[in-house]
Design a protein around this motif. Structure first.
Motif, PDB file in Angstrom:
ATOM      1  N   ALA A   1      -4.895  -7.373 -11.186  1.00 14.68           N
ATOM      2  CA  ALA A   1      -5.657  -8.280 -10.325  1.00 14.68           C
ATOM      3  C   ALA A   1      -6.167  -9.478 -11.112  1.00 14.68           C
ATOM      4  O   ALA A   1      -6.075 -10.633 -10.650  1.00 14.68           O
TER       5      ALA A   1
ATOM      6  N   VAL B   1      -7.053  -7.311   0.690  1.00 19.23           N
ATOM      7  CA  VAL B   1      -8.217  -6.522   0.258  1.00 19.23           C
ATOM      8  C   VAL B   1      -8.077  -5.017   0.476  1.00 19.23           C
ATOM      9  O   VAL B   1      -8.234  -4.223  -0.454  1.00 19.23           O
ATOM     10  N   TRP B   2      -7.825  -4.576   1.727  1.00 21.24           N
ATOM     11  CA  TRP B   2      -7.933  -3.146   2.032  1.00 21.24           C
ATOM     12  C   TRP B   2      -7.027  -2.245   1.202  1.00 21.24           C
ATOM     13  O   TRP B   2      -7.384  -1.070   0.990  1.00 21.24           O
TER      14      TRP B   2
ATOM     15  N   ALA C   1      -6.839  -1.899  -1.764  1.00 21.98           N
ATOM     16  CA  ALA C   1      -7.597  -1.362  -2.901  1.00 21.98           C
ATOM     17  C   ALA C   1      -8.069   0.055  -2.620  1.00 21.98           C
ATOM     18  O   ALA C   1      -8.274   0.855  -3.547  1.00 21.98           O
TER      19      ALA C   1
ATOM     20  N   ALA D   1       0.827  -1.205   0.000  1.00 21.52           N
ATOM     21  CA  ALA D   1       0.000   0.000   0.000  1.00 21.52           C
ATOM     22  C   ALA D   1       0.863   1.258   0.000  1.00 21.52           C
ATOM     23  O   ALA D   1       0.579   2.227  -0.716  1.00 21.52           O
TER      24      ALA D   1
ATOM     25  N   ALA E   1      -4.206  -5.587  -2.627  1.00 24.69           N
ATOM     26  CA  ALA E   1      -5.590  -6.022  -2.458  1.00 24.69           C
ATOM     27  C   ALA E   1      -5.708  -7.535  -2.557  1.00 24.69           C
ATOM     28  O   ALA E   1      -6.546  -8.150  -1.893  1.00 24.69           O
TER      29      ALA E   1
ATOM     30  N   GLY F   1      -1.152  -1.364  -5.824  1.00 23.34           N
ATOM     31  CA  GLY F   1      -2.429  -1.386  -5.125  1.00 23.34           C
ATOM     32  C   GLY F   1      -3.172  -2.695  -5.338  1.00 23.34           C
ATOM     33  O   GLY F   1      -3.747  -3.268  -4.407  1.00 23.34           O
TER      34      GLY F   1
END
Length: 422
Positions: A201, A175-176, A178, A149, A171, A167
């Motif tokens: 992704a 996940v977060w 994103a 991140a 994710a 990013g």
């Protein structure tokens, strides 16, 4: 050369602080069996849980039908990484790699902080803030997730493509990350960042689906989660025990949850608050008019804070995420989130008092445990509200225009027409 001389002192200071604090964190990890440090509850996550999953992943499958496996498929790559150091035990290799990633984050924040218009405060916040969690960061894989991140946000100003790739990888691990793309300026920057994030992704998921069986097995385990004792809802229920609520604490899905009457209602309220938080962030993005170099950083911290405080689960390692994002914010001299970063540090210190130091009292629902949770979650909730208010004010038409001393990296290479935010 002159700039190097000016910055060499603070950089050496950050380096010395990193070496000293990480040595202390390692010492605490070695003495994890001490009752004050959790009696072995912290490092057990690695040598029992992660190591067990490693054995399953090494045979080409995700841990299907394991109620504790609640992580996206990218997490499997992180948990397999210790095989890169075969001469060490799994636990030793995991800790070494975590320290290496921690050092990478520190270097990235330091390099950013030495640039014109930037600050080394971010590197200092990360370096000095992480040890407030004692040795927990070394025995969880949240440092690795946070690194993705942080690299995504730091790369966005120079390359929206690279920011989107990092990013997306983050994710896929938890996940977060994103959410770090929420604050990209509308127009070409957002299209490029989100487009590359989506492509990355999809490609990475395809590769993992080919290499491993059951890559989406984690989805079936998330729905059973209840209300963790450390969440805002859990704090309310724990206090209700003193008013006669007949519920109890129980170990479920890898965490201590509260079970009893009205728990489903509290979980539903948490989900509703998460929806409200998402709606507020969408409204901010639709109405925002001013973007500066700090806006993507500030929006990322605000978004993760809002989703954290409305979650049914607020484990202590979640503070690693917030520390990393707060550190990125404070690399900019013009961030709107500096007071929020201070509150994140306070909440981090309180988290260590909760777990591992006084976790038994939290689980038992004593007044000491309840008041500690009330303090930690109260600070977090205050930080989330303050963060959104400052983000909103900074992006409104009457907000302050970013000074010329802090260029908007990368954005100034786009045509002026592309920067129109109306």
């Amino acid at each position: 050369m002159n700039r190097l001389r000016v910055n060499s002192g603070p950089v050496l200071g950050v380096t010395a602080l990193w070496l000293a604090t990480r040595a202390l964190m390692l010492w605490l990890l070695v003495h994890d069996s001490s009752p004050l440090l959790g009696g072995g509850a912290v490092d057990r996550e690695v040598w029992r849980l992660y190591s067990g999953w490693y054995g399953v992943l090494a045979h080409g499958s995700f841990p299907a039908h394991d109620t504790l496996w609640q992580y996206p498929p990218g997490a499997g790559v992180v948990l397999l990484a210790p095989r890169l150091l075969p001469w060490l035990t799994y636990f030793q290799a995991f800790v070494v790699l975590t320290l290496a990633v921690d050092a990478l984050v520190t270097v990235a924040l330091t390099r950013t902080g030495t640039r014109t218009g930037r600050s080394l405060l971010g590197a200092a916040l990360w370096t000095g803030g992480l040890p407030l969690l004692l040795h927990i960061p070394l025995a969880r894989y949240d440092v690795q997730v946070t690194a993705l991140a942080v690299l995504s946000l730091l790369a966005l100003g120079r390359s929206a493509r690279t920011g989107g790739v990092f990013g997306a990888l983050g994710a896929l691990v938890k996940v977060w990350p994103a959410l770090v793309l929420l604050g990209t300026p509308r127009g070409p920057v957002t299209r490029r960042a989100w487009g590359w994030a989506t492509a990355t992704a999809v490609a990475a998921l395809g590769v993992l689906a080919v290499l491993f069986d059951h890559p989406l097995s984690f989805l079936w385990e998330q729905g059973g989660r209840g209300v963790q004792i450390e969440s805002l809802g859990g704090t309310a229920l724990n206090l209700a025990r003193h008013a006669g609520w007949p519920g109890r604490a129980d170990y479920r899905y890898g965490a201590v949850e509260l079970v009893g009457p009205h728990v489903d209602a509290v979980a539903a309220a948490s989900l509703a608050l998460t929806v409200v938080a998402f709606a507020l962030l969408v409204l901010w993005r639709l109405r925002a008019r001013h973007w500066s170099g700090a806006t993507p950083f500030d929006a990322a911290l605000c978004a993760v804070l809002l989703f954290t405080v409305t979650s049914r689960v607020i484990s202590p390692q979640y503070m690693v995420w917030l520390l990393g994002l707060a550190a990125v914010c404070t690399t900019s001299r013009h961030t709107s989130q500096r007071p929020v970063a201070g509150l994140v540090l306070v909440a981090t210190a309180l988290s260590s008092l909760v777990f591992p130091m006084h976790y038994a009292e939290v689980v038992d629902g004593t007044w000491t445990g309840c008041l500690l949770m009330l303090a930690r979650n109260g600070v977090l909730a205050s930080a989330a509200v303050l963060s959104f208010l400052r983000l909103w004010r900074a992006a409104r038409p009457n907000g302050k225009t970013p000074p010329a001393t802090e260029p908007r990296p990368g954005y100034d290479r786009l045509p002026k027409r592309a920067l129109s935010l109306s």
